[in-house]
Design an enzyme around this catalytic site. Sequence first.
Site, PDB file in Angstrom:
ATOM      1  N   LYS A 127       0.762  -1.026  -0.266  1.00  0.00           N
ATOM      2  CA  LYS A 127       0.144   0.079   0.156  1.00  0.00           C
ATOM      3  C   LYS A 127       0.720   1.178   0.100  1.00  0.00           C
ATOM      4  CE  LYS A 127      -3.666   1.977   3.157  1.00  0.00           C
ATOM      5  NZ  LYS A 127      -4.567   1.736   4.112  1.00  0.00           N
TER       6      LYS A 127
ATOM      7  N   SER B 190      -9.201   1.426   3.419  1.00  0.00           N
ATOM      8  CA  SER B 190      -8.297   2.720   2.735  1.00  0.00           C
ATOM      9  C   SER B 190      -7.808   1.622   2.295  1.00  0.00           C
ATOM     10  CB  SER B 190      -8.035   2.973   3.576  1.00  0.00           C
ATOM     11  OG  SER B 190      -7.148   2.879   4.542  1.00  0.00           O
TER      12      SER B 190
ATOM     13  N   SER C  57      -9.569  -0.992   7.636  1.00  0.00           N
ATOM     14  CA  SER C  57      -9.443  -1.139   6.140  1.00  0.00           C
ATOM     15  C   SER C  57      -8.812  -2.264   5.710  1.00  0.00           C
ATOM     16  CB  SER C  57      -7.898   0.100   6.381  1.00  0.00           C
ATOM     17  OG  SER C  57      -8.741   1.645   6.135  1.00  0.00           O
TER      18      SER C  57
END
Length: 477
Positions: free
Chosen positions: A76, A151, A175
């Site tokens: 990420k 996210s 997330s």
Amino acid sequence: MNTYDSLSRIQSDIDSGKIDCVGLVNHYLSNINKNKHLNALTAVYADDALSTAATVQQKIKDGTAGRLAGMVFTIKDVYCHEGHELQCGSKILEGFESQFTATCVQRLLDEDAILIGRNNCDEFAMGSSNENSVFGPTINGSGENRVPGGSSGGSAVAVQADMCLVSIGSDTGGSVRQPAAYCGIVGFKPNYGRISRHGLSAYASSFDCVGILAHSIDDTALTLEIMAGADEYDTTVSHTNVPSYSKKTEWNGNAKIACFDNTLSHEGIDEEIKVATSHAYDKLQDLGHSVDHLGFDYLDHVLPTYYILTTAEASTNLSRYDGVRYGYRTDNAHDLESMYKKSRSEGFGDEVKKRILLGTYVLSEGFYDAYFTKAQKVRRLIRDETKKIFDNHDFIVLPTAPTTAFELNSHNRDPLEMYLEDIFTVQASLAGLPAISLPNGKDKNGMPIGIQVIANTFEEEKLLSFSKYLVDHVLAK
Ligand code: GLN
């Protein structure tokens, strides 16, 4: 080329000469290319991945390869990787390059995993739909026009659409688990302090966890085993021994499960999620496990508590982005103060600015006790109440999210609707407990449904072995 859903299959095909690491990386690169429209990656390290693949293949031949040889992974856009850009999905970090590599990433590289790219995400990991990114939204591979969750939305889609085998996301309040549920894959958050946060850009430091998105429990377990454990750069990491998660024993015996009736009767929950979760409870009972229907009195307090504490922590953590030390600086400032103000106003997106303001407010003199101190106390109550359940139960099982993947731009007008997507995931985050989201069938539109399992403090091994049992014997495909 096969689509691979586990490292053991990849490694056995490498051993038998069916594929080699370079061919494998080319396979993922071609999928990345085909799926560009999903916008799951913000950077692709094609040349580096191919040359690492050649090196790893040689090591395999020489018998010196690490345990993750054949694992192609992504990270990420919140993880430091020396010499590579890091933007946290934000304009404020435009042009910033990391000077060191996050401990968790380095440990995977040291075992010969191959890093192929960087994933899109909500700005500074704040969001539940991946729509708050300076790179634009990521799209769910299960359906046109659907969000992937957030996210870590880019990470979930990269695994879902076979652009990598495993992705490293981050989970502050759900997330990793919620996007995994929306994309039909496994999403795992360890106990707080199990994996070093060194090199993970801070959002809310007392919640942030390194998380894993994968197809299989076995890959999740092995990745955890490699990343977990003490690190001189993060004093919050536990020094307790790291079990060999990859050698976890098969689950046997009857489990004592707790579930909360007020999750399934919650007004925002989709009917099909209710039905799929109830089916899982029934199946568990049929197989001889006990399922206790409890209520969780604090359900309505988890979101306010989470959002007061995380915005407070975020407001201090994000004060470092001042236009001087990192990334973006405004062009039209005339003195130091206007440079700070304009750099931050122009560099941060709306959701992040809203949270910084909220966090600054709850920490301000006069409101500190009413909001921040009170929320700390409620956090403790939620933690104690959750821990008490484990005196008599092995696991808590509940839906991962109240809905399946929703349409892009559908939650823009009402921020509370978006925050409600986290209602079932933040409990484990407030309590610091390990939790996992597993696929549990699909709704009538073909959108994946997730089910969540929470375990007691540092009981990741038990959680993973029960998760495997659930996938094999209980959950809908
Ligand atoms: N959706 C939650 C939030 O916006 C969780 C985010 C996360 O876990 N990073 O805060």
